[in-house]
Design a protein around this motif. Structure first.
Motif, PDB file in Angstrom:
ATOM      1  N   GLU A 113      -2.117  -4.418  -0.070  1.00 57.00           N
ATOM      2  CA  GLU A 113      -3.046  -5.377   0.227  1.00 57.00           C
ATOM      3  C   GLU A 113      -2.328  -6.578   0.844  1.00 57.00           C
ATOM      4  O   GLU A 113      -1.195  -6.690   1.257  1.00 57.00           O
ATOM      5  CB  GLU A 113      -3.560  -5.944  -1.351  1.00 57.00           C
TER       6      GLU A 113
ATOM      7  N   ASP B 234      -2.724 -10.702   1.266  1.00 58.27           N
ATOM      8  CA  ASP B 234      -2.960 -11.860   0.846  1.00 58.27           C
ATOM      9  C   ASP B 234      -2.850 -12.974   1.403  1.00 58.27           C
ATOM     10  O   ASP B 234      -1.590 -13.520   1.250  1.00 58.27           O
ATOM     11  CB  ASP B 234      -2.719 -11.840  -0.713  1.00 58.27           C
TER      12      ASP B 234
ATOM     13  N   LEU C  13      -8.330 -11.750   0.628  1.00 59.32           N
ATOM     14  CA  LEU C  13      -7.566 -10.704   0.044  1.00 59.32           C
ATOM     15  C   LEU C  13      -8.007  -9.522   0.642  1.00 59.32           C
ATOM     16  O   LEU C  13      -9.446  -9.308   0.577  1.00 59.32           O
ATOM     17  CB  LEU C  13      -7.599 -10.774  -1.424  1.00 59.32           C
TER      18      LEU C  13
ATOM     19  N   LYS D  32      -7.564  -5.178   0.653  1.00 60.12           N
ATOM     20  CA  LYS D  32      -7.095  -3.878   0.239  1.00 60.12           C
ATOM     21  C   LYS D  32      -6.956  -2.829   1.425  1.00 60.12           C
ATOM     22  O   LYS D  32      -7.939  -2.835   1.772  1.00 60.12           O
ATOM     23  CB  LYS D  32      -7.596  -3.416  -0.968  1.00 60.12           C
TER      24      LYS D  32
END
Length: 244
Positions: A111, A113, A137, A139
């Motif tokens: 991921e 962030d 965020l 993924k």
């Protein structure tokens, strides 16, 4: 690549899903969803062909960048549009994008962030990594590699403007053809290699969510194949971030 104004037949041919509340259409790359200040082709101008007997054309409940293709959701009437707007606002809608990036991550999933903020006032929608910006965020999961590129399934958990494009570039693997955050088109050709592959919408508490997938557009085929895509939509339809 500038896409001309879709004819009624062309926009109808792009309907992927229709029910009483919404439509999901396969947006072509190279055309903005809204009419810009300078006019020109835009997707909204073709929505009258999508009324299917209702008194008003459907309306957008979210947006995709001009150069992004794939699943775009339209509300068919006011009550439906209000419900859909709430689902998007509260991040109840799951979105999976396919991206072909230059280079790529060393691991197979993870991921990103990185908070995002506006680049500056002059650049409008353009974004940049900004520790004081909005939390963002994403993924991601590797679906294939080849030819110095990586094919990713990406799920934006937050829905910031240009989120996937900035996150990829900030990670050191910009999306192929990104003329803002990446290295731009090569040889005058590729459009942005970013495609809204699948969308999952929990419309009803008593029914399974509506799941719609958009086929990979022609301008992605060459590089997807270089990364191992077989062109068999049936076998790759579920190849998203959450796939086992």
């Amino acid at each position: 690549m500038d896409t001309p104004q879709p004819t009624p037949d062309e926009i109808l041919s792009r309907v992927l899903h229709r029910d009483g509340l919404m439509l999901v259409i396969d947006k072509p790359a190279g055309i903005p969803v809204h009419r810009g200040p300078k006019g020109g082709p835009n997707l909204e101008a073709s929505f009258d062909a999508l009324r299917y007997g209702l008194p008003r054309p459907p309306v957008l409940v979210h947006r995709l960048d001009r150069d992004t293709s794939g699943c775009l959701v339209l509300g068919r009437h006011r009550k439906a549009t209000a419900s859909l707007n709430l689902l998007f606002k509260h991040s109840k809608v799951s979105k999976t994008y396919w991206a072909v990036v230059e280079g790529g991550p060393s691991s197979d999933e993870g991921e990103i962030d990185i908070a995002l903020g506006r680049l500056n006032e002059e650049r409008g929608w353009w974004q940049k990594p900004d520790p004081n910006g909005f939390p963002s965020l994403t993924k991601w999961k590797v679906l294939g590699r080849g030819n110095g590129m990586t094919w990713l399934a990406m799920e934006p958990i937050t829905g910031r403007t240009h989120q996937l494009r900035v996150h990829c570039a900030a990670s050191g693997w910009p999306i192929v053809g990104d003329n803002i955050y990446g290295n731009g088109p090569r040889f005058g050709e590729p459009t942005l290699h970013l495609h809204a592959r699948e969308i999952v919408i929990p419309l009803s508490k008593n029914k399974p969510p509506v799941r719609v997938a958009a086929p990979a557009p022609a301008h992605l085929h060459e590089r997807l194949r270089a990364c191992g895509w077989t062109g068999n939509e049936a076998s790759t339809q579920e190849a998203g971030v959450s796939a086992e």
